[in-house]
Structures are given as structure tokens and as C-alpha cells.
Scaffold this motif. Sequence first.
Motif, mmCIF file in Angstrom:
data_model
loop_
_atom_site.group_PDB
_atom_site.id
_atom_site.type_symbol
_atom_site.label_atom_id
_atom_site.label_comp_id
_atom_site.label_asym_id
_atom_site.label_seq_id
_atom_site.Cartn_x
_atom_site.Cartn_y
_atom_site.Cartn_z
ATOM 1 N N LYS A 207 43.309 32.425 -63.710
ATOM 2 C CA LYS A 207 44.153 31.687 -64.599
ATOM 3 C C LYS A 207 43.473 30.909 -65.295
ATOM 4 N N GLU A 208 42.256 30.216 -64.871
ATOM 5 C CA GLU A 208 41.321 29.434 -65.665
ATOM 6 C C GLU A 208 40.755 29.867 -66.999
ATOM 7 N N LEU A 209 40.492 31.206 -66.697
ATOM 8 C CA LEU A 209 39.903 32.122 -67.691
ATOM 9 C C LEU A 209 40.775 32.579 -68.525
ATOM 10 N N ASP A 210 42.241 32.151 -68.425
ATOM 11 C CA ASP A 210 43.490 32.553 -69.102
ATOM 12 C C ASP A 210 43.407 34.115 -69.416
ATOM 13 N N GLN A 211 43.432 34.698 -68.392
ATOM 14 C CA GLN A 211 43.610 36.119 -68.259
ATOM 15 C C GLN A 211 44.876 36.298 -67.794
ATOM 16 N N ASP A 212 45.533 37.382 -68.574
ATOM 17 C CA ASP A 212 47.154 37.701 -68.279
ATOM 18 C C ASP A 212 47.136 38.562 -67.184
ATOM 19 N N ILE A 213 47.414 37.861 -65.803
ATOM 20 C CA ILE A 213 47.298 38.836 -64.592
ATOM 21 C C ILE A 213 48.492 38.147 -64.098
ATOM 22 N N PRO A 214 49.509 39.232 -63.909
ATOM 23 C CA PRO A 214 50.827 38.680 -63.170
ATOM 24 C C PRO A 214 50.611 37.913 -61.929
ATOM 25 N N VAL A 215 51.409 36.672 -61.956
ATOM 26 C CA VAL A 215 51.220 35.989 -60.424
ATOM 27 C C VAL A 215 52.453 35.564 -60.170
ATOM 28 N N GLU A 216 53.096 36.141 -59.037
ATOM 29 C CA GLU A 216 54.540 35.663 -58.591
ATOM 30 C C GLU A 216 54.336 34.393 -57.886
ATOM 31 N N GLN A 217 53.426 34.359 -56.904
ATOM 32 C CA GLN A 217 53.353 33.193 -55.764
ATOM 33 C C GLN A 217 52.142 33.719 -55.180
ATOM 34 N N LYS A 218 51.838 32.428 -54.618
ATOM 35 C CA LYS A 218 50.489 32.592 -53.847
ATOM 36 C C LYS A 218 50.711 33.205 -52.544
ATOM 37 N N LEU A 219 49.683 33.790 -52.021
ATOM 38 C CA LEU A 219 49.753 34.388 -50.781
ATOM 39 C C LEU A 219 49.997 33.238 -49.622
ATOM 40 N N LYS A 220 50.429 33.398 -48.403
ATOM 41 C CA LYS A 220 50.390 32.648 -47.248
ATOM 42 C C LYS A 220 49.306 32.613 -46.507
ATOM 43 N N GLU A 221 48.514 31.513 -46.577
ATOM 44 C CA GLU A 221 47.174 31.282 -45.744
ATOM 45 C C GLU A 221 47.144 31.152 -44.611
ATOM 46 N N PHE A 222 48.272 30.482 -43.916
ATOM 47 C CA PHE A 222 48.448 30.066 -42.476
ATOM 48 C C PHE A 222 49.267 31.253 -41.637
ATOM 49 N N VAL A 223 48.376 32.395 -41.430
ATOM 50 C CA VAL A 223 49.032 33.214 -40.755
ATOM 51 C C VAL A 223 48.410 33.766 -39.555
#
Length: 151
Positions: free
Chosen positions: A111-127
Motif C-alpha cells: 500500500k505504501e508503494l501505491d501498488q494496486d493489490i486488492p486487499v479485502e481485509q487484514k488477516l487475523k493475527e491472534f489465532v
Amino acid sequence: MDFISDIFSNRILMSAFWGWFVAQVLKTIIYVVVNKNFNPERLMGDGGMPSSHSATVMALVTSTFLTYGAGSFEFAISGVLALIVMHDAMGVRRQAGKQAVMINNMMDWFKELDQDIPVEQKLKEFVGHTPLQVLFGAILGIVVGAIVISL
């Protein structure tokens, strides 16, 4: 109506429920103390201290042991189930959480590099859980199982 009454009078099932419930409440309190903010997801979420998975299955094992004894098939089944659940919490699920952290960091970087990568939501890290979280969950489950059966 007998079904509902049977469920609530099943002390072994109630031990497992109370093991899970107490662990989730403690996990939320510990999260608030450490992070200085309330996250409602912690009340139902995975991961964190103590392991509610471990507390649940160890309350089940303890109450089964106290009710049927170490030689029973019920104890054998609950014990094997507990070993699988706790091993999985420290192994596969813990690794999945570590991978989620890495993937989320990569998505932020793109995202910081302004790449056009589809991101729906972050993955859950507490699993998953550390061995210490599983140990404390197991101890909590033993205590809760013994208390519920003794009532």
C-alpha cells in the motif's frame, strides 16, 4: 424441555463451558491491562493469554476424570482430544498467526508503494498460542473442572 434441562445439568459439559468462559474473560482483562484499551473481539476471539481452547479441554478432562475415573473410555477420549487441541494451538494455529502478521505487513508495505493489490481485509493475527499460554489455560481448566464437579 428435557433436552435443555439435560444440557444445563450435565456437569461435565458445564465444566467445559465454564473453562472456556473464565478463560475468555481473563484473556480480555489481561489484554486491557497490557494494551490499555478494550477490544471486544477478545471476548470471543482466539489467541492470547490464557488459552481458552486449553482451558476448555482440560476442564473437560478433569471433570471426566473426577466423574468416571482414569480407566474409563470417556477419560481416554477426552484426554486424547485435549492433547490434539493443545498441540494444534501451539503448532499449526500459532504458525498461521505468525504468517498472518507477515502477510499483513507485506500488504501494508505494498500500500505504501501505491501498488494496486486488492486487499479485502487484514488477516487475523491472534489465532494460536505460545506454550506458556497453553500451560496457563490447561491449569485454569483443571481448576475450573475440579470446582464445577465439586459443586
